[in-house]
Design a protein around this motif. Structure first.
Motif, PDB file in Angstrom:
ATOM      1  N   UNK A  35       0.800  -1.226   0.000  1.00 57.72           N
ATOM      2  CA  UNK A  35       0.000   0.000   0.000  1.00 57.72           C
ATOM      3  C   UNK A  35       0.833   1.278   0.000  1.00 57.72           C
ATOM      4  N   UNK A  36       2.137   1.166   0.277  1.00 59.60           N
ATOM      5  CA  UNK A  36       2.984   2.356   0.259  1.00 59.60           C
ATOM      6  C   UNK A  36       3.508   2.660  -1.142  1.00 59.60           C
ATOM      7  N   UNK A  37       3.307   1.737  -2.070  1.00 61.52           N
ATOM      8  CA  UNK A  37       3.754   1.902  -3.450  1.00 61.52           C
ATOM      9  C   UNK A  37       2.628   2.553  -4.253  1.00 61.52           C
ATOM     10  N   UNK A  38       2.805   3.806  -4.640  1.00 62.66           N
ATOM     11  CA  UNK A  38       1.725   4.556  -5.291  1.00 62.66           C
ATOM     12  C   UNK A  38       1.306   3.937  -6.623  1.00 62.66           C
ATOM     13  N   UNK A  39       2.275   3.450  -7.388  1.00 59.10           N
ATOM     14  CA  UNK A  39       1.939   2.820  -8.669  1.00 59.10           C
ATOM     15  C   UNK A  39       1.103   1.562  -8.443  1.00 59.10           C
ATOM     16  N   UNK A  40       1.486   0.774  -7.437  1.00 55.43           N
ATOM     17  CA  UNK A  40       0.751  -0.448  -7.137  1.00 55.43           C
ATOM     18  C   UNK A  40      -0.636  -0.115  -6.590  1.00 55.43           C
ATOM     19  N   UNK A  41      -0.704   0.893  -5.741  1.00 53.97           N
ATOM     20  CA  UNK A  41      -1.982   1.294  -5.159  1.00 53.97           C
ATOM     21  C   UNK A  41      -2.966   1.756  -6.238  1.00 53.97           C
ATOM     22  N   UNK A  42      -2.466   2.418  -7.263  1.00 56.26           N
ATOM     23  CA  UNK A  42      -3.330   2.920  -8.333  1.00 56.26           C
ATOM     24  C   UNK A  42      -3.984   1.783  -9.118  1.00 56.26           C
ATOM     25  N   UNK A  43      -3.370   0.602  -9.093  1.00 60.68           N
ATOM     26  CA  UNK A  43      -3.892  -0.537  -9.842  1.00 60.68           C
ATOM     27  C   UNK A  43      -4.897  -1.366  -9.043  1.00 60.68           C
ATOM     28  N   UNK A  44      -5.061  -1.035  -7.768  1.00 61.44           N
ATOM     29  CA  UNK A  44      -5.908  -1.844  -6.896  1.00 61.44           C
ATOM     30  C   UNK A  44      -7.331  -2.016  -7.421  1.00 61.44           C
ATOM     31  N   UNK A  45      -8.024  -0.960  -7.852  1.00 59.57           N
ATOM     32  CA  UNK A  45      -9.404  -1.164  -8.326  1.00 59.57           C
ATOM     33  C   UNK A  45      -9.519  -2.161  -9.473  1.00 59.57           C
ATOM     34  N   UNK A  46      -8.556  -2.144 -10.394  1.00 58.27           N
ATOM     35  CA  UNK A  46      -8.595  -3.086 -11.515  1.00 58.27           C
ATOM     36  C   UNK A  46      -8.228  -4.497 -11.070  1.00 58.27           C
ATOM     37  N   UNK A  47      -7.204  -4.607 -10.238  1.00 58.77           N
ATOM     38  CA  UNK A  47      -6.787  -5.937  -9.776  1.00 58.77           C
ATOM     39  C   UNK A  47      -7.878  -6.574  -8.923  1.00 58.77           C
ATOM     40  N   UNK A  48      -8.584  -5.767  -8.156  1.00 51.76           N
ATOM     41  CA  UNK A  48      -9.643  -6.296  -7.288  1.00 51.76           C
ATOM     42  C   UNK A  48     -10.704  -7.047  -8.077  1.00 51.76           C
ATOM     43  N   UNK A  49     -10.904  -6.664  -9.341  1.00 58.06           N
ATOM     44  CA  UNK A  49     -11.904  -7.329 -10.171  1.00 58.06           C
ATOM     45  C   UNK A  49     -11.443  -8.706 -10.645  1.00 58.06           C
ATOM     46  N   UNK A  50     -10.126  -8.985 -10.537  1.00 60.15           N
ATOM     47  CA  UNK A  50      -9.567 -10.218 -11.095  1.00 60.15           C
ATOM     48  C   UNK A  50      -9.247 -11.274 -10.042  1.00 60.15           C
ATOM     49  N   UNK A  51      -9.266 -10.900  -8.774  1.00 59.91           N
ATOM     50  CA  UNK A  51      -8.804 -11.821  -7.730  1.00 59.91           C
ATOM     51  C   UNK A  51      -9.917 -12.124  -6.740  1.00 59.91           C
ATOM     52  N   UNK A  52      -9.730 -13.213  -6.003  1.00 59.24           N
ATOM     53  CA  UNK A  52     -10.673 -13.569  -4.941  1.00 59.24           C
ATOM     54  C   UNK A  52     -10.351 -12.818  -3.656  1.00 59.24           C
ATOM     55  N   UNK A  53      -9.046 -12.665  -3.379  1.00 61.44           N
ATOM     56  CA  UNK A  53      -8.608 -11.982  -2.160  1.00 61.44           C
ATOM     57  C   UNK A  53      -7.519 -10.983  -2.525  1.00 61.44           C
ATOM     58  N   UNK A  54      -7.650  -9.760  -2.011  1.00 62.09           N
ATOM     59  CA  UNK A  54      -6.634  -8.735  -2.179  1.00 62.09           C
ATOM     60  C   UNK A  54      -6.073  -8.435  -0.792  1.00 62.09           C
ATOM     61  N   UNK A  55      -4.752  -8.517  -0.659  1.00 62.26           N
ATOM     62  CA  UNK A  55      -4.137  -8.364   0.658  1.00 62.26           C
ATOM     63  C   UNK A  55      -3.168  -7.196   0.675  1.00 62.26           C
ATOM     64  N   UNK A  56      -3.430  -6.233   1.559  1.00 66.06           N
ATOM     65  CA  UNK A  56      -2.509  -5.131   1.774  1.00 66.06           C
ATOM     66  C   UNK A  56      -1.415  -5.563   2.724  1.00 66.06           C
ATOM     67  N   UNK A  57      -0.186  -5.633   2.220  1.00 60.79           N
ATOM     68  CA  UNK A  57       0.940  -6.174   2.986  1.00 60.79           C
ATOM     69  C   UNK A  57       1.637  -5.072   3.769  1.00 60.79           C
ATOM     70  N   UNK A  58       1.749  -5.249   5.075  1.00 57.90           N
ATOM     71  CA  UNK A  58       2.459  -4.293   5.920  1.00 57.90           C
ATOM     72  C   UNK A  58       3.764  -4.866   6.451  1.00 57.90           C
ATOM     73  N   UNK A  59       4.002  -6.162   6.250  1.00 61.82           N
ATOM     74  CA  UNK A  59       5.162  -6.815   6.887  1.00 61.82           C
ATOM     75  C   UNK A  59       6.348  -6.925   5.941  1.00 61.82           C
ATOM     76  N   UNK A  60       6.835  -8.139   5.730  1.00 58.54           N
ATOM     77  CA  UNK A  60       8.003  -8.347   4.876  1.00 58.54           C
ATOM     78  C   UNK A  60       7.752  -7.716   3.508  1.00 58.54           C
TER      79      UNK A  60
END
Length: 357
Positions: A35-60
């Motif tokens: 979620x700290x990667x702005x380019x990756x965050x911008x793709x979230x709405x489109x990716x959400x339509x393709x996956x069963x689970x979307x996980x915001x990673x805060x760890x490794x």
């Protein structure tokens, strides 16, 4: 020891009642994003339509100096995005880190109504789940949540594997467990630097056929994770929760990834992590029963009637155990078809073909 009758009582005044049965929506892939990667965050709405689970990673994979940005980014994304039927998960920092308390407080109180599952890294035993369980109840009560958040444990230490059965049954919040091969390899002092998958040095060799001990001896690479995945699957099945294969780190090796995911699927896993968009379609393909398997399952179920006795179908004996196996496949196909239009069309063709015949 806690009384069994109190197991499903809220652990904090005002917290929602724990679930009696874990929901089982499709979760063939748990797709990670930073979620700290702005380019990756911008793709979230489109990716959400393709996956069963979307996980915001805060760890490794999130640098120490980006932890707060990742947490704040996930809050922003969750508030701004309509995820539809896609589940939103998060992996918080490990329980021995300086960030995890703020992770849980912030996420539960600010976006607890959007989150489905909280993934806890490096779970060592039931005590880790008990700690998170009580804290989540307190935070749910503070936030006024009406449904409990679920917990997913990552199996990535030797202690975790030794205690996997008690981890699986530690709380009504337990949704599932994932294999974490990289940290587990380090914890066990295994001699591999790969993230998931096999290793060319871990093999068996056919016996010698003559005096020459090197000629004609074929080798076969073995699965480093078979024992752990099988034990994890048993622990999950015994406690009514879901097992997952974790990451496959070699993004380029799509063939090896598919093989490893399929091994996990056959053993009983319901999904795997996807670290790159190329792995989304692999997981979707592997963790969905094939048309051929669904056709066979429905054929056996239809032939067996009430499920008792035994029949011969295409030269193979089928009995009540066969029906139980086939129902696993057929019921999974129905669950996935309810979400996936392409699968629904493919499985519908089976019915149409059988009707024509």
């Amino acid at each position: 020891m806690r009384s069994p009758k109190d197991f499903f009582a809220p652990l904090a005044v005002g917290a929602p009642e724990p679930l009696r049965q874990i929901p089982v929506p499709p979760s063939r892939m748990i797709h990670f994003f930073d979620p700290s990667n702005e380019k990756m965050a911008a793709k979230v709405p489109d990716i959400a339509k393709k996956v069963d689970v979307l996980l915001g990673n805060l760890e490794d994979a999130v640098r120490a100096d980006r932890k707060e940005a990742a947490r704040e980014g996930l809050v922003k994304i969750a508030k701004a995005t309509d995820f539809g039927s896609t589940q939103l998960w998060t992996r918080v920092n490990s329980l021995d880190s300086p960030w995890v308390l703020d992770d849980l407080i912030t996420l539960v109180t600010e976006i607890g109504d959007k989150l489905d599952v909280i993934m806890i890294p490096k779970v060592e035993g039931a005590q880790d789940i008990h700690y998170v369980d009580r804290l989540l109840a307190q935070l749910e009560a503070r936030a006024g949540l009406t449904r409990p958040l679920l917990v997913h444990a990552i199996l990535e230490t030797a202690s975790g594997v030794a205690n996997v059965e008690e981890i699986a049954g530690a709380s009504p919040r337990m949704q599932g467990i994932s294999l974490g091969p990289a940290d587990l390899a380090a914890s066990r002092r295994m001699k591999t630097t790969r993230v998931g998958g096999g290793h060319p040095g871990y093999l068996v060799r056919t016996d010698p056929t003559g005096e020459d001990l090197t000629a004609g001896r074929t080798t076969y690479q073995q699965d480093l994770w078979h024992y752990t995945v099988a034990r994890m699957v048993d622990a999950c099945a015994a406690n009514g929760i879901l097992p997952y294969y974790g990451p496959f780190g070699d993004i380029r090796d799509v063939v090896g990834c598919e093989d490893q995911f399929r091994n996990a699927f056959i053993l009983g896993c319901v999904g795997a992590w996807s670290l790159h968009p190329v792995q989304i379609d692999i997981a979707k393909k592997v963790f969905s029963p094939s048309v051929e398997d669904v056709r066979w399952a429905r054929k056996v179920i239809a032939a067996m009637g009430d499920g008792t006795g035994a029949v011969m179908i295409d030269g193979k004996m089928q009995d009540d155990a066969s029906v139980k196996q086939c129902r696993v496949v057929a019921e999974l196909a129905e669950e996935l078809a309810a979400r996936d239009a392409d699968l629904a069309a493919a499985y519908r063709e089976i019915v149409e073909e059988d009707t024509v015949r």
